[in-house]
Motif scaffolding. Structure first.
Motif, PDB file in Angstrom:
ATOM      1  N   PRO A   1       0.827  -1.219   0.000  1.00 51.99           N
ATOM      2  CA  PRO A   1       0.000   0.000   0.000  1.00 51.99           C
ATOM      3  C   PRO A   1       0.861   1.268   0.000  1.00 51.99           C
ATOM      4  CG  PRO A   1      -0.866  -1.595   1.560  1.00 51.99           C
ATOM      5  CD  PRO A   1       0.468  -2.119   1.100  1.00 51.99           C
ATOM      6  N   GLN A   2       0.411   2.244  -0.789  1.00 48.32           N
ATOM      7  CA  GLN A   2       1.130   3.512  -0.912  1.00 48.32           C
ATOM      8  C   GLN A   2       0.142   4.666  -0.877  1.00 48.32           C
ATOM      9  OE1 GLN A   2       3.635   3.712  -4.445  1.00 48.32           O
ATOM     10  NE2 GLN A   2       3.636   1.486  -4.551  1.00 48.32           N
ATOM     11  N   ASN A   3       0.498   5.729  -0.190  1.00 49.95           N
ATOM     12  CA  ASN A   3      -0.259   6.961  -0.239  1.00 49.95           C
ATOM     13  C   ASN A   3       0.313   7.783  -1.396  1.00 49.95           C
ATOM     14  OD1 ASN A   3      -1.301   9.530   0.049  1.00 49.95           O
ATOM     15  ND2 ASN A   3      -1.169   9.514   2.275  1.00 49.95           N
ATOM     16  N   ARG A   4      -0.427   7.906  -2.471  1.00 52.88           N
ATOM     17  CA  ARG A   4       0.050   8.598  -3.672  1.00 52.88           C
ATOM     18  C   ARG A   4      -0.190  10.103  -3.626  1.00 52.88           C
ATOM     19  NH1 ARG A   4       3.602   6.368  -6.348  1.00 52.88           N
ATOM     20  NH2 ARG A   4       2.901   7.327  -8.265  1.00 52.88           N
ATOM     21  N   SER A   5      -0.769  10.600  -2.532  1.00 54.22           N
ATOM     22  CA  SER A   5      -1.121  12.021  -2.440  1.00 54.22           C
ATOM     23  C   SER A   5       0.069  12.947  -2.667  1.00 54.22           C
ATOM     24  CB  SER A   5      -1.731  12.340  -1.075  1.00 54.22           C
ATOM     25  OG  SER A   5      -2.903  11.623  -0.874  1.00 54.22           O
ATOM     26  N   GLU A   6       1.196  12.670  -2.028  1.00 53.45           N
ATOM     27  CA  GLU A   6       2.341  13.565  -2.152  1.00 53.45           C
ATOM     28  C   GLU A   6       2.952  13.526  -3.547  1.00 53.45           C
ATOM     29  OE1 GLU A   6       3.314  16.139  -0.240  1.00 53.45           O
ATOM     30  OE2 GLU A   6       1.443  15.552   0.736  1.00 53.45           O
TER      31      GLU A   6
ATOM     32  N   TRP B   1      -9.147  11.633  -2.890  1.00 52.82           N
ATOM     33  CA  TRP B   1      -9.937  10.640  -2.189  1.00 52.82           C
ATOM     34  C   TRP B   1      -9.955   9.332  -2.960  1.00 52.82           C
ATOM     35  CZ3 TRP B   1     -11.230  15.654  -3.078  1.00 52.82           C
ATOM     36  CH2 TRP B   1     -11.418  16.477  -1.968  1.00 52.82           C
TER      37      TRP B   1
END
Length: 108
Positions: free
Chosen positions: A22-27, A44
């Motif tokens: 899992p990765q937070n792609r927001s940045e 979102w």
């Protein structure tokens, strides 16, 4: 600065990779938007046809198109859609202007 709604769906391969790691792609998205002169209001994850929804401000359509092209060319998305957003005041002005266009609909 104009606002845009960006909707995207990941490929099966990209979803599998995200489930594995899992990765937070927001940045990553925020940095690309800012490098093109814009700002990211929010990002979102969503159910249904679209996996990701973003609201962002970009200097112009060319910058918004450049972002869409850059993201689409990465190969992780099976679809992406960028929609220009109008403020309520802009929509009202468009309605008023449409009334002066002289357009005549097809007669039945």
């Amino acid at each position: 600065m104009p606002s845009y709604l960006v909707q995207a769906s990941y490929t099966v391969e990209a979803l599998a990779a995200l489930m594995k790691t899992p990765q937070n792609r927001s940045e990553v998205v925020r940095k690309a938007v800012e490098k093109l002169g814009g700002s990211l209001t929010g990002i979102w994850l969503s159910f249904g046809d679209q996996d990701v929804v973003c609201i962002l401000d970009m200097p112009d359509n060319i910058s918004a198109a450049a972002l869409a092209l850059a993201i689409a060319s990465g190969g992780a998305l099976k679809s992406t859609k960028t929609t220009p957003l109008l403020t309520v005041d802009e929509g009202m002005a468009a309605m008023k202007k449409a009334g002066t266009s002289g357009y005549k609909p097809v007669k039945k």
